[in-house]
Design an enzyme around this catalytic site. Sequence first.
Site, short mmCIF file in Angstrom:
data_model
loop_
_atom_site.label_atom_id
_atom_site.label_comp_id
_atom_site.label_asym_id
_atom_site.label_seq_id
_atom_site.Cartn_x
_atom_site.Cartn_y
_atom_site.Cartn_z
N PHE A 1 0.86 -1.19 0.00
CA PHE A 1 0.00 0.00 0.00
C PHE A 1 0.89 1.23 0.00
CE2 PHE A 1 -2.53 3.41 1.89
CZ PHE A 1 -3.67 3.32 1.12
N ASP B 1 9.31 2.76 1.10
CA ASP B 1 8.16 3.47 1.62
C ASP B 1 8.12 3.24 3.13
OD1 ASP B 1 5.72 4.26 2.59
OD2 ASP B 1 4.56 3.48 0.90
N LYS C 1 3.07 10.14 8.32
CA LYS C 1 2.47 9.62 9.55
C LYS C 1 3.19 10.13 10.83
CE LYS C 1 0.12 5.55 7.67
NZ LYS C 1 -1.28 5.71 8.03
#
Length: 404
Positions: free
Chosen positions: A138, A223, A252
């Site tokens: 993702f 990532d 995040k």
Amino acid sequence: MSQTPTRADFDQYMVPNYAPQTAIPVRGEGSRLWDQEGKEYIDFAGGIAVNALGHCHPVLVDALTEQANKLWHLANVYTNEPALKLAQALVERTFADKVFLCSSGGEANEAALKLARRWAYNEHGEHKDKIISFRQSFHGRTFFTVSVGGQPKYSQGFGPIPGGILHAEFNDLEAVRELMGDDTCAVMVEPMQGEGGIVPATQEFLEGLRALCDEHQALLIFDEVQTGVGRSGSLYAYMEYGVTPDVLTSAKSLGGGFPVGAMLTTDAIAPAMAIGTHGSTYGGNALASAVALAAVEYIDTPEVLEGVKHRHDLFREHLEAINRQYGVFKEIRGMGMLMGAQMSEEYEGRAKEILPLAIEEGLMALIAGPNVLRMAPSLVIPEADIREGMARLERAVARLVAGQ
Ligand SMILES: Cc1ncc(COP(=O)(O)O)c(C=O)c1O
């Protein structure tokens, strides 16, 4: 809307792309939250791996309010001090020489993918455009990132998908070797798949990807949107593996709850992002950068990072104890404060049934796919909150098992 908002207002006023819980939290402090009715929750969800220092941590509140009284935003016609300090802090602490700032993980990945394509185009020519990524990965919700992500449900139904993207099985080096060629521009990988079920990459896999990228002059993109900024027990998970990427994305935990993202790369690659090639109005926003700088400086200390590893052990002990009693989990895995408990065969696909039971017991948790209960709490969650949260989780699991 004059009265106190309710959950029904969500259905009335918001686009229906989410299905939030009924409770509406109104206040948070550390790893505890309170809803409109005053009910208290322990937060093992951490805003999906975002609230790295819990809620309203004084260090972040101070950074935010101090900057809020000075300067918020300029856009990139001017630079600003917090953005420059944040970029320097990230460079000094990592492999990177250069930083691009933005506002989310998806944007950081979009920037990384565009950088890789433009770098390959400039350095090697138009043919070198293949991006390899992994099934179940993702990378965000922009159209490029859902296309590179390995979950087709997120890219289907939006028209033609951008070309030149290939997917391999995660942790299967041979599968990557077969796809890799001189037309490979980049390999994008999460060191530990987050949304895909909390699945860590093996050491050999990441080392092998590094070697294959070197062999084929392709960029290795990590990532670290979910794994980054202390969550793994190191500032970035690549440091745990000792495998260095060419490009790394972060978001995040980087802002501890304030929207911010960053793409990190080296002096050799950064020039491909020349003036005018890419941009973001909010990227390097002074307010966001001030908060992120405070978060990075606070988290990247031996006390916090060793604390993450210690808390990981505590989480694991508690989860194993729950499992000894109820046998609901097949495997408990993860790194640092990003953990997953895969459901046992008997409870296959039923992880999400735990969430509303946990909410009733006063605990917020997450899932990662239908089969994994996920926990991404504050990196500094007090041990007392871990114990109490686990007691609540145990009650929720007991009710699942009892069919209540
Ligand atoms: C690994 C990874 N990359 C990218 C993203 C997208 O980040 P954002 O939602 O901030 O765009 C996420 C979000 O869950 C993620 O886990």
